[in-house]
Design a protein around this motif. Structure first.
Motif, PDB file in Angstrom:
ATOM      1  N   LEU A   1       4.711  -5.801  14.959  1.00 22.99           N
ATOM      2  CA  LEU A   1       5.719  -5.908  16.021  1.00 22.99           C
ATOM      3  C   LEU A   1       6.963  -6.647  15.562  1.00 22.99           C
ATOM      4  N   ASN A   2       6.826  -7.532  14.585  1.00 23.50           N
ATOM      5  CA  ASN A   2       7.995  -8.212  14.028  1.00 23.50           C
ATOM      6  C   ASN A   2       8.988  -7.225  13.429  1.00 23.50           C
ATOM      7  N   LEU A   3       8.479  -6.037  13.053  1.00 22.61           N
ATOM      8  CA  LEU A   3       9.315  -4.980  12.474  1.00 22.61           C
ATOM      9  C   LEU A   3       9.582  -3.856  13.465  1.00 22.61           C
ATOM     10  N   GLY A   4       9.168  -4.032  14.703  1.00 22.39           N
ATOM     11  CA  GLY A   4       9.415  -3.010  15.718  1.00 22.39           C
ATOM     12  C   GLY A   4       8.510  -1.797  15.599  1.00 22.39           C
ATOM     13  N   ILE A   5       7.326  -1.972  15.002  1.00 22.69           N
ATOM     14  CA  ILE A   5       6.375  -0.873  14.890  1.00 22.69           C
ATOM     15  C   ILE A   5       5.000  -1.345  15.356  1.00 22.69           C
ATOM     16  N   ILE A   6       4.063  -0.415  15.472  1.00 18.05           N
ATOM     17  CA  ILE A   6       2.705  -0.738  15.888  1.00 18.05           C
ATOM     18  C   ILE A   6       1.794  -0.798  14.657  1.00 18.05           C
TER      19      ILE A   6
ATOM     20  N   ALA B   1       0.849  -6.852   0.695  1.00 23.34           N
ATOM     21  CA  ALA B   1       1.937  -7.004   1.657  1.00 23.34           C
ATOM     22  C   ALA B   1       1.971  -5.880   2.684  1.00 23.34           C
ATOM     23  N   GLY B   2       1.043  -4.914   2.559  1.00 25.34           N
ATOM     24  CA  GLY B   2       0.993  -3.830   3.544  1.00 25.34           C
ATOM     25  C   GLY B   2       2.000  -2.743   3.253  1.00 25.34           C
ATOM     26  N   GLY B   3       2.909  -2.519   4.191  1.00 26.49           N
ATOM     27  CA  GLY B   3       3.912  -1.472   4.032  1.00 26.49           C
ATOM     28  C   GLY B   3       5.103  -1.937   3.215  1.00 26.49           C
ATOM     29  N   ASN B   4       5.735  -0.999   2.544  1.00 27.83           N
ATOM     30  CA  ASN B   4       6.905  -1.286   1.725  1.00 27.83           C
ATOM     31  C   ASN B   4       8.138  -1.351   2.632  1.00 27.83           C
ATOM     32  N   ILE B   5       8.634  -2.560   2.857  1.00 25.22           N
ATOM     33  CA  ILE B   5       9.720  -2.754   3.817  1.00 25.22           C
ATOM     34  C   ILE B   5      11.006  -2.096   3.346  1.00 25.22           C
TER      35      ILE B   5
ATOM     36  N   GLU C   1      15.171   2.136   4.437  1.00 27.84           N
ATOM     37  CA  GLU C   1      15.878   3.335   3.990  1.00 27.84           C
ATOM     38  C   GLU C   1      15.353   4.610   4.635  1.00 27.84           C
ATOM     39  N   ARG C   2      14.343   4.463   5.523  1.00 25.48           N
ATOM     40  CA  ARG C   2      13.691   5.618   6.139  1.00 25.48           C
ATOM     41  C   ARG C   2      13.281   6.631   5.079  1.00 25.48           C
ATOM     42  N   GLY C   3      12.683   6.096   4.021  1.00 26.68           N
ATOM     43  CA  GLY C   3      12.249   6.948   2.918  1.00 26.68           C
ATOM     44  C   GLY C   3      10.765   6.845   2.686  1.00 26.68           C
ATOM     45  N   GLY C   4      10.273   7.548   1.670  1.00 28.70           N
ATOM     46  CA  GLY C   4       8.864   7.489   1.306  1.00 28.70           C
ATOM     47  C   GLY C   4       7.956   7.871   2.454  1.00 28.70           C
ATOM     48  N   ASP C   5       6.991   7.040   2.741  1.00 28.40           N
ATOM     49  CA  ASP C   5       6.016   7.318   3.800  1.00 28.40           C
ATOM     50  C   ASP C   5       6.617   7.233   5.197  1.00 28.40           C
ATOM     51  N   PHE C   6       7.848   6.753   5.313  1.00 34.75           N
ATOM     52  CA  PHE C   6       8.445   6.527   6.635  1.00 34.75           C
ATOM     53  C   PHE C   6       9.596   7.479   6.938  1.00 34.75           C
ATOM     54  N   ALA C   7       9.713   8.536   6.157  1.00 32.33           N
ATOM     55  CA  ALA C   7      10.807   9.491   6.336  1.00 32.33           C
ATOM     56  C   ALA C   7      10.441  10.541   7.377  1.00 32.33           C
ATOM     57  N   GLY C   8      11.472  11.216   7.892  1.00 34.56           N
ATOM     58  CA  GLY C   8      11.257  12.368   8.754  1.00 34.56           C
ATOM     59  C   GLY C   8      11.336  12.067  10.229  1.00 34.56           C
TER      60      GLY C   8
ATOM     61  N   LEU D   1       0.815  -1.206   0.000  1.00 30.93           N
ATOM     62  CA  LEU D   1       0.000   0.000   0.000  1.00 30.93           C
ATOM     63  C   LEU D   1       0.853   1.263   0.000  1.00 30.93           C
ATOM     64  N   THR D   2       2.018   1.199   0.628  1.00 32.27           N
ATOM     65  CA  THR D   2       2.936   2.338   0.612  1.00 32.27           C
ATOM     66  C   THR D   2       3.989   2.109  -0.463  1.00 32.27           C
ATOM     67  N   GLY D   3       4.582   3.197  -0.930  1.00 37.02           N
ATOM     68  CA  GLY D   3       5.538   3.085  -2.024  1.00 37.02           C
ATOM     69  C   GLY D   3       4.854   2.834  -3.353  1.00 37.02           C
ATOM     70  N   SER D   4       3.548   3.067  -3.394  1.00 39.82           N
ATOM     71  CA  SER D   4       2.766   2.921  -4.617  1.00 39.82           C
ATOM     72  C   SER D   4       1.666   3.985  -4.586  1.00 39.82           C
ATOM     73  N   HIS D   5       0.787   3.937  -5.578  1.00 40.79           N
ATOM     74  CA  HIS D   5      -0.352   4.869  -5.608  1.00 40.79           C
ATOM     75  C   HIS D   5      -1.630   4.212  -5.097  1.00 40.79           C
ATOM     76  N   LEU D   6      -1.501   3.060  -4.443  1.00 41.77           N
ATOM     77  CA  LEU D   6      -2.694   2.319  -4.042  1.00 41.77           C
ATOM     78  C   LEU D   6      -3.515   3.041  -2.988  1.00 41.77           C
TER      79      LEU D   6
END
Length: 267
Positions: free
Chosen positions: A146-151, A68-72, A77-84, A32-37
């Motif tokens: 939680l497997n990725l250390g996030i909620i 697959a949900g979020g773009n791992i 890379e702490r980029g895209g929707d997960f930057a900042g 869903l992230t890293g795309s236009h979905l």
């Protein structure tokens, strides 16, 4: 002819009052992230509410995955929707993936998730935003944040416990384990499981049955089902009375009554 909205990473069709939205980024496993979905899903939800020719929305995925949900890779890379920083990242969630649950919660017609393959993380949560879920025997489900250390940042902790109860939802969320389609059915996550080649025919059979109902009453009924979850009985009955008055004054009501009387006369 109804004009369909222009989508970038998803396909949309409309036939016999049934709209089918197919997530179409198999190369990203329909992340869903890293795309236009995200934009495509929100655009479709808003269009459905405006389009009187739609009575049911089916959501499925192209290729081997539902989503697959979020773009791992973006996470790494702490980029895209997960930057900042904290504030920037929080705002990206609000302006990004959190638009999906709000948009789908507001959809006025029944939503059926036809889960063709793995639905992981936010992909699992996307399936849980539907009113009904059916799955192929190749589907898997995992609340794996939680497997990725996030909620579950897209509302998953709110959604799943309302479907299967706090204890089951807590276990799946806190362990991050992935369940097969058969266990998902046992837990009540999905209503039924079919061989992959039967999934869409079964989804469309269900959708077409719903779409055959009077369209305005169908939308009001879904609204009632949603509002019943947060209203006291007395207030809810008052609302039912108002909605029923609306239904009795719609031409589709008299048409349905006349059809039923004609059927009874043949027996």
């Amino acid at each position: 002819m109804t004009n369909l909205p222009q989508l970038t990473d998803a396909l949309l069709t409309l036939d016999e009052r049934v709209a089918v939205l197919t997530l179409n980024r198999h190369d990203l496993r329909n992340a869903l992230t890293g795309s236009h979905l995200i934009d495509d899903i929100v655009t479709t939800a808003e269009w459905v509410n405006r389009c009187e020719d739609v009575s049911v929305l089916v959501i499925t995925g192209a290729g081997s995955s539902f989503s697959a949900g979020g773009n791992i890779r973006d996470m790494a890379e702490r980029g895209g929707d997960f930057a900042g920083d904290v504030a920037e990242c929080a705002d990206r969630y609000r302006q990004g993936i959190q638009r999906i649950p709000l948009a789908l919660q507001a959809v006025e017609v029944p939503i059926i998730a036809a889960v063709n393959g793995p639905a992981i993380g936010a992909g699992f949560d996307l399936a849980n935003m539907a009113d009904i879920r059916i799955a192929s025997d190749r589907a898997k489900f995992g609340e794996t944040f939680l497997n990725l250390g996030i909620i579950p940042g897209d509302g998953g902790a709110w959604l799943m416990q309302r479907l299967i109860g706090y204890q089951r939802a807590f276990e799946l969320t806190l362990t991050g384990r992935v369940v097969e389609a058969s266990e998902a059915k046992e837990l009540g996550i999905v209503m039924d499981v079919f061989p992959i080649e039967e999934l869409m025919p079964e989804a469309l059979k269900l959708a077409n049955r719903m779409a055959s109902q009077p369209p305005k009453a169908t939308r009001l009924t879904k609204r009632l089902m949603k509002m019943a979850q947060r209203m006291e009985l007395k207030d809810f009955l008052d609302l039912c009375a108002c909605f029923q008055g609306m239904c009795h004054n719609e031409p589709e009501h008299l048409e349905a009554v006349n059809r039923m009387m004609a059927q009874m006369a043949k027996k």
